[in-house]
Design an enzyme around this catalytic site. Structure first.
Site, mmCIF file in Angstrom:
data_model
loop_
_atom_site.group_PDB
_atom_site.id
_atom_site.type_symbol
_atom_site.label_atom_id
_atom_site.label_comp_id
_atom_site.label_asym_id
_atom_site.label_seq_id
_atom_site.Cartn_x
_atom_site.Cartn_y
_atom_site.Cartn_z
ATOM 1 N N VAL A 34 0.838 -1.203 0.000
ATOM 2 C CA VAL A 34 0.000 0.000 0.000
ATOM 3 C C VAL A 34 0.875 1.256 0.000
ATOM 4 O O VAL A 34 0.646 2.197 -0.776
ATOM 5 C CB VAL A 34 -0.957 0.018 1.219
ATOM 6 C CG1 VAL A 34 -1.732 1.331 1.288
ATOM 7 C CG2 VAL A 34 -1.928 -1.158 1.165
ATOM 8 N N CYS A 75 -10.797 -1.892 2.015
ATOM 9 C CA CYS A 75 -10.902 -1.824 0.545
ATOM 10 C C CYS A 75 -12.235 -2.342 0.002
ATOM 11 O O CYS A 75 -12.837 -1.734 -0.884
ATOM 12 C CB CYS A 75 -9.746 -2.596 -0.084
ATOM 13 S SG CYS A 75 -9.406 -4.168 0.707
ATOM 14 N N HIS A 124 -10.143 -6.000 -6.623
ATOM 15 C CA HIS A 124 -11.177 -6.777 -5.938
ATOM 16 C C HIS A 124 -12.474 -6.689 -6.756
ATOM 17 O O HIS A 124 -12.832 -5.612 -7.260
ATOM 18 C CB HIS A 124 -11.473 -6.188 -4.551
ATOM 19 C CG HIS A 124 -10.416 -6.447 -3.515
ATOM 20 N ND1 HIS A 124 -9.246 -7.121 -3.755
ATOM 21 C CD2 HIS A 124 -10.387 -6.112 -2.194
ATOM 22 C CE1 HIS A 124 -8.532 -7.186 -2.635
ATOM 23 N NE2 HIS A 124 -9.195 -6.574 -1.673
ATOM 24 N N ASN A 175 -7.821 -2.530 -5.528
ATOM 25 C CA ASN A 175 -7.816 -2.544 -4.055
ATOM 26 C C ASN A 175 -6.661 -1.753 -3.469
ATOM 27 O O ASN A 175 -6.767 -1.228 -2.358
ATOM 28 C CB ASN A 175 -7.763 -3.994 -3.547
ATOM 29 C CG ASN A 175 -6.606 -4.774 -4.138
ATOM 30 O OD1 ASN A 175 -6.546 -4.963 -5.354
ATOM 31 N ND2 ASN A 175 -5.691 -5.233 -3.309
HETATM 32 P P1 NAP Z 1 3.013 -5.081 3.490
HETATM 33 O O1 NAP Z 1 3.213 -5.108 2.021
HETATM 34 O O2 NAP Z 1 3.339 -6.280 4.280
HETATM 35 O O3 NAP Z 1 3.835 -3.811 4.087
HETATM 36 C C1 NAP Z 1 3.901 -3.573 5.464
HETATM 37 C C2 NAP Z 1 4.567 -2.221 5.716
HETATM 38 O O4 NAP Z 1 4.551 -1.960 7.124
HETATM 39 C C3 NAP Z 1 6.023 -2.195 5.274
HETATM 40 O O5 NAP Z 1 6.370 -0.917 4.843
HETATM 41 C C4 NAP Z 1 6.751 -2.520 6.583
HETATM 42 O O6 NAP Z 1 8.072 -2.048 6.636
HETATM 43 C C5 NAP Z 1 5.891 -1.731 7.562
HETATM 44 N N1 NAP Z 1 6.120 -2.233 8.901
HETATM 45 C C6 NAP Z 1 5.936 -3.478 9.367
HETATM 46 N N2 NAP Z 1 6.333 -3.568 10.647
HETATM 47 C C7 NAP Z 1 6.779 -2.337 11.003
HETATM 48 C C8 NAP Z 1 7.327 -1.780 12.185
HETATM 49 N N3 NAP Z 1 7.509 -2.521 13.284
HETATM 50 N N4 NAP Z 1 7.685 -0.475 12.179
HETATM 51 C C9 NAP Z 1 7.516 0.265 11.075
HETATM 52 N N5 NAP Z 1 7.014 -0.197 9.905
HETATM 53 C C10 NAP Z 1 6.637 -1.480 9.882
HETATM 54 O O7 NAP Z 1 1.517 -4.734 3.871
HETATM 55 P P2 NAP Z 1 0.446 -3.814 3.079
HETATM 56 O O8 NAP Z 1 -0.388 -4.664 2.215
HETATM 57 O O9 NAP Z 1 1.135 -2.623 2.508
HETATM 58 O O10 NAP Z 1 -0.511 -3.397 4.287
HETATM 59 C C11 NAP Z 1 -0.064 -2.612 5.354
HETATM 60 C C12 NAP Z 1 -1.241 -2.253 6.234
HETATM 61 O O11 NAP Z 1 -2.128 -1.400 5.492
HETATM 62 C C13 NAP Z 1 -2.114 -3.447 6.664
HETATM 63 O O12 NAP Z 1 -1.623 -4.062 7.815
HETATM 64 C C14 NAP Z 1 -3.457 -2.796 6.866
HETATM 65 O O13 NAP Z 1 -3.560 -2.266 8.171
HETATM 66 C C15 NAP Z 1 -3.462 -1.686 5.838
HETATM 67 N N6 NAP Z 1 -4.217 -2.100 4.630
HETATM 68 C C16 NAP Z 1 -5.400 -1.544 4.429
HETATM 69 C C17 NAP Z 1 -6.140 -1.913 3.340
HETATM 70 C C18 NAP Z 1 -7.489 -1.334 3.166
HETATM 71 O O14 NAP Z 1 -8.393 -2.112 2.942
HETATM 72 N N7 NAP Z 1 -7.678 -0.030 3.237
HETATM 73 C C19 NAP Z 1 -5.679 -2.840 2.434
HETATM 74 C C20 NAP Z 1 -4.455 -3.404 2.658
HETATM 75 C C21 NAP Z 1 -3.720 -3.023 3.760
HETATM 76 P P3 NAP Z 1 9.319 -3.036 6.324
HETATM 77 O O15 NAP Z 1 9.363 -3.207 4.844
HETATM 78 O O16 NAP Z 1 10.478 -2.294 6.859
HETATM 79 O O17 NAP Z 1 9.043 -4.314 7.046
HETATM 80 O O1 3JN Z 2 -7.234 -8.722 2.486
HETATM 81 C C1 3JN Z 2 -7.629 -7.743 1.840
HETATM 82 O O2 3JN Z 2 -7.963 -7.807 0.657
HETATM 83 C C2 3JN Z 2 -7.723 -6.429 2.525
HETATM 84 C C3 3JN Z 2 -6.921 -6.421 3.763
HETATM 85 C C4 3JN Z 2 -6.942 -5.428 4.615
HETATM 86 C C5 3JN Z 2 -6.205 -5.487 5.867
HETATM 87 C C6 3JN Z 2 -5.107 -6.323 5.978
HETATM 88 C C7 3JN Z 2 -4.430 -6.419 7.204
HETATM 89 C C8 3JN Z 2 -4.862 -5.705 8.292
HETATM 90 C C9 3JN Z 2 -6.620 -4.724 6.962
HETATM 91 C C10 3JN Z 2 -7.728 -3.739 6.788
HETATM 92 O O3 3JN Z 2 -7.488 -2.709 6.183
HETATM 93 O O4 3JN Z 2 -8.838 -3.947 7.259
HETATM 94 C C11 3JN Z 2 -5.945 -4.859 8.173
HETATM 95 C C12 3JN Z 2 -6.391 -4.118 9.389
HETATM 96 O O5 3JN Z 2 -7.261 -4.607 10.102
HETATM 97 O O6 3JN Z 2 -5.830 -3.062 9.644
#
Ligand code: NAP
Ligand code: 3JN
Length: 339
Positions: free
Chosen positions: A16, A130, A244, A317
């Site tokens: 993201v 999303c 999605h 998404n």
């Molecule tokens: P991802 O590809 O696994 O990336 C995780 C990010 O978080 C990386 O930049 C990672 O940094 C950083 N991170 C992890 N542990 C950390 C720590 N201890 N301190 C600082 N940074 C840390 O995951 P993603 O798909 O981008 O999703 C990240 C988050 O966004 C999810 O957990 C969720 O809460 C949210 N999200 C929301 C939606 C939505 O529906 N709106 C969709 C997807 C995700 P490093 O590379 O250094 O490990």
């Molecule tokens: O799985 C998906 O398609 C969306 C995932 C969203 C997500 C992944 C990890 C943690 C979330 C979210 O945005 O609801 C979280 C969260 O609960 O923060």
């Protein structure tokens, strides 16, 4: 000259966060300085922004001093730990996790639907899930014609929703199957995702729904500002990289005809109607990937339910479902003088 803002991206190296950075550049967000934050593991990495190599810094409590806006996508635990510190130093946090979404004093915003809620912010604003975002962008114009009573939704969610490691898992399993080598064991998903569909996103709770499903129930009501809307969701992971898809049936107080729905959706902000089924025209994730809009097609008056309208909704998404909705919120804050 108009003001330039200092912007931080927390989770800058993730699926993201990477899109947030691209989105800020692509949408010409008025940035004076950008701070890219991630875990200690990423310190030393550089990420390009407007042709410049920006070093990744470790996310810390003092990372937000002098920062106007922070986009968070580093997971809920990091949001809970660091967003309050950012807010304390008067940095407005737009948080992508579920950590604050249902808190009464935190606006949960999809700009096309409830941008007015932004005026109530107290330095933390939540970006919805999303699957919910792309659904409510389409539901709102229909709700404006006749109140929605029930929504039955099944999702077909891309692996990128589960992060970069999940995308890698699909790629490696697919390659192994095609090359007839040992299939790597699932790690991000409960089962093999390649050539499969998994009716589980996030973990299960006592009512036998998943957390992802209950996010769709609760967040839809909060964003639409109507707690009488009943949502019946089933969320499914499919072997698609990006985009999605959702099969959605809405039941309204009075019947909405096909022509009324087509007309309302055709002029709805952020919505593109692609609906010529006899020519096989309907939204597809491969076409929606990389786009900011939400696409709707297969619109039809439902044959099984009185006052029912069925449709197929697709969106990227990582963009409208996460990064571009967050950047749109930031743009709206500037436009409304709420920073
Ligand atoms: P991802 O590809 O696994 O990336 C995780 C990010 O978080 C990386 O930049 C990672 O940094 C950083 N991170 C992890 N542990 C950390 C720590 N201890 N301190 C600082 N940074 C840390 O995951 P993603 O798909 O981008 O999703 C990240 C988050 O966004 C999810 O957990 C969720 O809460 C949210 N999200 C929301 C939606 C939505 O529906 N709106 C969709 C997807 C995700 P490093 O590379 O250094 O490990
Ligand atoms: O799985 C998906 O398609 C969306 C995932 C969203 C997500 C992944 C990890 C943690 C979330 C979210 O945005 O609801 C979280 C969260 O609960 O923060």
């Amino acid at each position: 000259m108009s003001k330039l803002y200092t912007v931080a991206v927390a989770g800058a190296t993730g699926a993201v966060g990477t899109e947030m950075i691209k989105c800020l550049e692509d949408r010409k967000f008025p940035i004076g300085k950008i701070k890219l934050l991630a875990s200690a593991r990423s310190v030393g990495k550089k990420i390009k922004f407007k042709g410049e190599d920006i070093p990744v810094e470790e996310l810390k409590h003092n990372s937000f001093e002098g920062v106007d806006i922070a986009l968070f996508s580093a997971g809920g635990d990091r949001s809970l730990e660091f967003a309050p510190s950012a807010a304390k130093s008067k940095c407005v946090v737009i948080d992508n996790s579920s950590a604050f979404r249902m808190k009464d004093d935190v606006p949960l915003v999809v700009p096309e639907v409830n941008a007015d809620d932004l005026k109530k912010h107290k330095y933390i604003i939540a970006n919805p899930n999303c699957s919910t975002i792309q659904m409510v962008v389409v539901l709102k114009p229909l709700h404006n014609i006749s109140k929605i009573k029930n929504v039955v939704v099944s999702t077909y969610q891309a692996v990128s929703g589960a992060g970069l490691k999940a995308m890698d898992e699909l790629e490696k399993q697919t390659a192994a199957i095609i090359n007839n080598t040992d299939i790597p064991k699932p790690s991000k998903f409960a089962h093999q995702i390649a050539f499969n569909c998994i009716p589980q996103i996030d973990s299960f709770i006592d009512n036998r729904y998943t957390k992802e499903e209950m996010k769709m129930v609760n967040e839809t009501r909060k964003i639409m500002g109507d707690y009488s809307i009943n949502v019946s969701p089933t969320t499914v992971r499919v072997p698609v990289y990006r985009g999605h898809s959702e099969s959605v049936l809405v039941i309204t107080e009075r019947k909405i005809t096909y022509s009324e729905a087509f007309a309302a959706l055709s002029k709805a902000p952020g919505v593109i109607v692609q609906d010529d089924p006899f020519k096989s025209v309907y939204p597809l994730p491969i076409h929606c990937a990389g786009k900011y809009d939400t696409f709707v097609g297969r619109i039809r008056e439902d044959v099984g339910f009185e006052n029912g309208l069925s449709m197929w909704i697709v969106s990227d998404n990582l963009l409208k479902g996460a990064a571009s909705n967050a950047v749109q919120i930031a743009e709206e804050l500037i436009a409304r003088n709420l920073l």
